[in-house]
Scaffold this motif. Structure first.
Motif, PDB file in Angstrom:
ATOM      1  N   ILE A  32      31.799 -25.273 -37.495  1.00 33.53           N
ATOM      2  CA  ILE A  32      31.889 -26.820 -37.653  1.00 33.53           C
ATOM      3  C   ILE A  32      30.600 -27.592 -37.009  1.00 33.53           C
ATOM      4  O   ILE A  32      30.190 -28.551 -37.654  1.00 33.53           O
ATOM      5  N   HIS A  33      30.309 -27.039 -36.103  1.00 36.65           N
ATOM      6  CA  HIS A  33      29.221 -27.570 -35.125  1.00 36.65           C
ATOM      7  C   HIS A  33      27.845 -27.217 -36.359  1.00 36.65           C
ATOM      8  O   HIS A  33      27.011 -28.306 -36.179  1.00 36.65           O
ATOM      9  N   GLU A  36      28.260 -29.495 -39.327  1.00 38.70           N
ATOM     10  CA  GLU A  36      27.853 -31.045 -38.884  1.00 38.70           C
ATOM     11  C   GLU A  36      26.364 -31.218 -38.581  1.00 38.70           C
ATOM     12  O   GLU A  36      25.940 -32.478 -39.091  1.00 38.70           O
ATOM     13  N   ASN A  37      25.708 -30.596 -37.842  1.00 35.64           N
ATOM     14  CA  ASN A  37      24.040 -30.714 -37.664  1.00 35.64           C
ATOM     15  C   ASN A  37      23.443 -30.567 -39.162  1.00 35.64           C
ATOM     16  O   ASN A  37      22.522 -31.444 -39.495  1.00 35.64           O
ATOM     17  N   THR A  38      24.006 -29.649 -40.011  1.00 31.04           N
ATOM     18  CA  THR A  38      23.212 -29.641 -41.272  1.00 31.04           C
ATOM     19  C   THR A  38      23.270 -30.856 -42.084  1.00 31.04           C
ATOM     20  O   THR A  38      22.434 -31.275 -42.675  1.00 31.04           O
ATOM     21  N   GLY A 118      43.568 -31.036 -41.320  1.00 32.95           N
ATOM     22  CA  GLY A 118      42.871 -32.491 -41.284  1.00 32.95           C
ATOM     23  C   GLY A 118      41.635 -32.318 -40.792  1.00 32.95           C
ATOM     24  O   GLY A 118      41.002 -31.341 -41.124  1.00 32.95           O
ATOM     25  N   GLY A 119      40.958 -33.416 -40.135  1.00 35.46           N
ATOM     26  CA  GLY A 119      39.736 -33.433 -39.883  1.00 35.46           C
ATOM     27  C   GLY A 119      39.359 -32.148 -39.137  1.00 35.46           C
ATOM     28  O   GLY A 119      39.764 -31.799 -38.039  1.00 35.46           O
ATOM     29  N   ALA A 120      38.260 -31.483 -39.549  1.00 32.31           N
ATOM     30  CA  ALA A 120      37.625 -30.066 -39.033  1.00 32.31           C
ATOM     31  C   ALA A 120      37.553 -30.074 -37.564  1.00 32.31           C
ATOM     32  O   ALA A 120      37.952 -29.157 -36.865  1.00 32.31           O
ATOM     33  N   VAL A 121      36.848 -31.160 -37.181  1.00 29.04           N
ATOM     34  CA  VAL A 121      36.562 -31.139 -35.755  1.00 29.04           C
ATOM     35  C   VAL A 121      37.961 -31.364 -34.944  1.00 29.04           C
ATOM     36  O   VAL A 121      38.323 -30.734 -33.903  1.00 29.04           O
ATOM     37  N   GLU A 273      18.512 -21.310 -31.948  1.00 27.95           N
ATOM     38  CA  GLU A 273      19.313 -22.729 -32.089  1.00 27.95           C
ATOM     39  C   GLU A 273      20.792 -22.412 -32.239  1.00 27.95           C
ATOM     40  O   GLU A 273      21.510 -23.246 -32.531  1.00 27.95           O
ATOM     41  N   PHE A 274      21.194 -21.115 -32.171  1.00 25.49           N
ATOM     42  CA  PHE A 274      22.658 -20.639 -32.167  1.00 25.49           C
ATOM     43  C   PHE A 274      22.802 -19.385 -31.918  1.00 25.49           C
ATOM     44  O   PHE A 274      21.875 -18.674 -31.387  1.00 25.49           O
TER      45      PHE A 274
END
Ligand code: SF4
Length: 449
Positions: A32-33, A36-38, A118-121, A273-274
């Motif tokens: 999800i990180h 989100e960045n993408t 619900g919201g992924a975060v 970066e990951f």
């Protein structure tokens, strides 16, 4: 165990489910990180009317999301905002794009099971809360929660990350390309890339081919710059490599190949970066004087310099990074011996397979493939996907032997992630691999050339 329950009364089922949920929540948080960045990078690119390389991909996403009107930048902005709005929803609000993205019968089943996320975060934090000490002790509930996290991770963290990457970075095209350690050309300043967030360094990547920057490389004694593919982000670049032939020569290898890539002596910097930027590369970088630069602290290495990616500042940052890479090249090349492996890997590994490119290759519909399955010429399709591992015989041994066994039985294999890095380095994505297939699959491969 000696006792049927822990001191708090938890059963073995509770402990196993709790540990599993903890791992799933953590893994979900990772991807999800990434999405989100993408999505943020797509949004920021759209706002400043930057380069969108995959117009067809953008149109397809707009169709799925029900977005119409406006120019390509407005559309891209709406697409990015729709993804961000969903993943930032509270846990008690269902994400809206799930129904648009999912296979309808599956969506129906998820609704019946009550596992629509619900919201992924927020779902990640809920999962983390549930598996803490003496909270949830219902293994079935925790396992259902894992399925819920699987839906949000699969649709957003994986599928949508790829589709947003298609818009920003260009769509995959089927083509043969080199793989393995042979792709490393010591005449260039080489940067090994590790991670999963290609959109974070696309500006740097473009900058590395601009004439003023190439002139700096030449002044340092090199022909220019090359990115050397490693881990998932290298595979992503390989997939989209038709758009980046100047800067990218090919995917050198998967996560556990990183040490061998560095040991060639021809890598001047690692840009991470990951995951999977392995901790094991730290002493190798120290010994071979390889500069480590990290642009997202989720992947910070102890001896890497941290230069946090900032979209608004990326032009300045790219030039700063380029300066450090050139300094590293100048500092180390006269001191470190080369140990190249020019015969490792293959020259014509097939890459660029996506749902869209494969359908195009088949003539615009799936019928030729379905017909082959119906006729029995292909027994079916199996997925050998995900990370490589060192268990069951050693690095890539399990996935390579499993794939050989499957194709020998006329089953075609779909692969992705670091598993695919091992399969391609072992020649299983070469046209010549048809010789290892069963008689029916081999005939199909030969017919396709
Ligand atoms: S596929 Fe797995 S091992 Fe490879 S880079 Fe991605 S997360 Fe790491």
């Amino acid at each position: 165990p000696d006792s049927p329950r822990g001191i708090c009364g938890a059963t073995a089922d509770v402990m196993v489910a709790r540990n599993f949920l903890r791992a799933v929540a953590s893994g979900s948080g990772c991807y999800i990180h990434v999405v989100e960045n993408t999505a943020l990078n797509l949004k920021n690119t759209a706002l400043e009317k930057g380069k969108l390389r995959g117009k067809g991909a953008l149109e397809r996403l707009c169709k799925i999301f029900g977005i119409s009107g406006g120019d390509e930048y407005e559309k891209a902005l709406k697409v990015a905002d729709a993804v961000l709005k969903d993943i930032y929803r509270p846990v008690y609000e269902k994400m809206e794009l799930v129904e648009k993205m999912a296979y309808p019968p599956r969506f129906k089943k998820w609704t019946e099971l009550g596992i629509l996320p619900g919201g992924a975060v927020a779902e990640v934090y809920k999962g983390v809360v549930k598996c803490s000490t003496n909270l949830n002790s219902d293994p079935v509930d925790m396992l259902l929660n894992c399925l819920k996290l699987g839906i949000s991770t699969g649709i957003y963290g994986l599928t949508l990350t790829n589709l947003l990457n298609d818009v920003l970075l260009g769509e995959p095209e089927i083509r043969p390309a080199p793989v393995g350690l042979r792709v490393i050309d010591p005449d260039y300043i080489n940067v090994m890339i590790t991670g999963h967030q290609h959109t974070m360094f696309v500006h740097l990547q473009d900058r590395l081919t601009e004439s003023d920057v190439v002139t700096k490389a030449k002044a340092a004694g090199a022909k220019g710059f090359k990115l050397v593919g490693c881990t998932c982000v290298g595979q992503d670049l390989q997939l989209r490599g038709a758009h980046y032939t100047e800067i990218f020569d090919g995917h050198a290898g998967n996560n556990y190949t990183s040490e061998a890539i560095l040991a060639t002596g021809a890598i001047d910097a690692v840009l991470s970066e990951f995951n999977c930027t392995l901790p094991g590369i730290e002493p190798i970088c120290d010994k071979l004087l390889i500069k480590q630069i990290c642009i997202d602290d989720v992947a910070k290495k102890a001896n890497a310099e941290y230069l946090p990616f900032n979209f608004a500042e990326r032009a300045k940052q790219s030039d700063e990074i380029i300066g450090k890479i050139i300094d590293s090249y100048k500092e180390r090349r006269s001191k470190v011996a080369l140990n190249l492996q020019k015969d490792h890997g293959h020259e014509n590994s097939i890459t660029g397979v996506s749902e869209v490119s494969l359908k195009k290759f088949l003539g615009g519909n799936w019928k030729p493939l379905v017909d082959l399955v119906v006729s029995g010429d292909i027994k079916g399709v199996a997925g050998v996907v995900g990370c490589s591992s060192l268990v069951s015989g050693g690095h890539d041994v399990l996935t390579v032997s499993l794939t050989k066994e499957l194709i020998a039985r006329d089953i075609i294999v779909l692969t992705a992630g670091c598993s695919s890095g091992g399969l391609e380095n072992c020649g299983l994505m070469n046209p010549e691999a048809a010789e290892l297939a069963g008689p029916k699959l081999k005939a199909v491969c030969k017919k396709l050339g």
